[in-house]
Design a protein around this motif. Structure first.
Motif, PDB file in Angstrom:
ATOM      1  N   PRO A  59     -12.425   6.501   9.726  1.00 45.62           N
ATOM      2  CA  PRO A  59     -12.209   5.111   9.290  1.00 45.62           C
ATOM      3  C   PRO A  59     -12.042   4.151  10.471  1.00 45.62           C
ATOM      4  N   PHE A  60     -11.406   4.625  11.533  1.00 42.25           N
ATOM      5  CA  PHE A  60     -11.185   3.795  12.703  1.00 42.25           C
ATOM      6  C   PHE A  60     -12.470   3.633  13.511  1.00 42.25           C
ATOM      7  N   LEU A  61     -13.268   4.680  13.560  1.00 42.84           N
ATOM      8  CA  LEU A  61     -14.568   4.565  14.225  1.00 42.84           C
ATOM      9  C   LEU A  61     -15.460   3.570  13.487  1.00 42.84           C
ATOM     10  N   LEU A  97      -7.979  -0.129   5.822  1.00 44.90           N
ATOM     11  CA  LEU A  97      -8.602  -0.412   4.515  1.00 44.90           C
ATOM     12  C   LEU A  97      -9.421   0.783   4.026  1.00 44.90           C
ATOM     13  N   LEU A  98     -10.171   1.397   4.917  1.00 47.16           N
ATOM     14  CA  LEU A  98     -10.964   2.570   4.529  1.00 47.16           C
ATOM     15  C   LEU A  98     -10.070   3.758   4.191  1.00 47.16           C
ATOM     16  N   THR A 102      -9.983   5.503   0.437  1.00 47.61           N
ATOM     17  CA  THR A 102     -10.339   6.909   0.259  1.00 47.61           C
ATOM     18  C   THR A 102      -9.128   7.787  -0.052  1.00 47.61           C
ATOM     19  N   GLY A 103      -7.998   7.157  -0.369  1.00 44.03           N
ATOM     20  CA  GLY A 103      -6.831   7.912  -0.790  1.00 44.03           C
ATOM     21  C   GLY A 103      -6.015   8.524   0.328  1.00 44.03           C
ATOM     22  N   GLN A 104      -6.286   8.144   1.575  1.00 45.75           N
ATOM     23  CA  GLN A 104      -5.470   8.633   2.686  1.00 45.75           C
ATOM     24  C   GLN A 104      -4.237   7.750   2.806  1.00 45.75           C
TER      25      GLN A 104
END
Length: 142
Positions: A59-61, A97-98, A102-104
């Motif tokens: 998500p950070f990438l 946000l990602l 995605t439920g993390q």
């Protein structure tokens, strides 16, 4: 007498040194986001080293990539402002946000740690490069 249209101008390619700088800066951002994810996973003693780091980092990438594209960071990839700040904040914002989508887990302490850690990483090396360049320029004048 017919006049021919002016030849189409191709956009000029960036000079090789500028292209190399952009590639190296993008690689540094990628490596530092991966290091952030690896350090975080190690601190929490989680298994699955490679896949786990990638699962944490993606998500950070993606956030870093969105930031690079949105601001066209390749034009001045080592500039602290706006490039470094936008990559840093975009990496964290889009990454969180990602993760949420995605439920993390996204909890305030993790957001704070991500903001601080990625600031040190993504802004830190840009500050070091700026200092080295400034020092080199001042030595050439002397």
């Amino acid at each position: 007498m017919s006049s021919s249209p002016p030849p189409l101008r191709r956009p000029s390619a960036p000079p090789p040194a500028k292209m190399r700088t952009a590639v190296l800066a993008a690689a540094a951002d990628l490596a530092l986001v991966l290091a952030f994810a690896a350090i975080g996973r190690d601190a929490h003693q989680r298994g699955e080293v490679i896949t786990g780091v990638l699962a944490t980092a993606w998500p950070f990438l993606a956030g870093a990539a969105v930031s690079w594209l949105a601001l066209r960071v390749w034009r001045a990839p080592l500039a602290l402002w706006p490039a470094g700040v936008v990559v840093w904040l975009g990496t964290v914002a889009v990454g969180m946000l990602l993760r949420a989508a995605t439920g993390q887990s996204v909890v305030l302490p993790f957001i704070i740690v991500a903001l601080l850690s990625l600031a040190v990483f993504l802004l830190g090396y840009r500050l070091v490069v700026a200092g080295v360049r400034r020092f080199g320029t001042s030595r050439k004048r002397a």
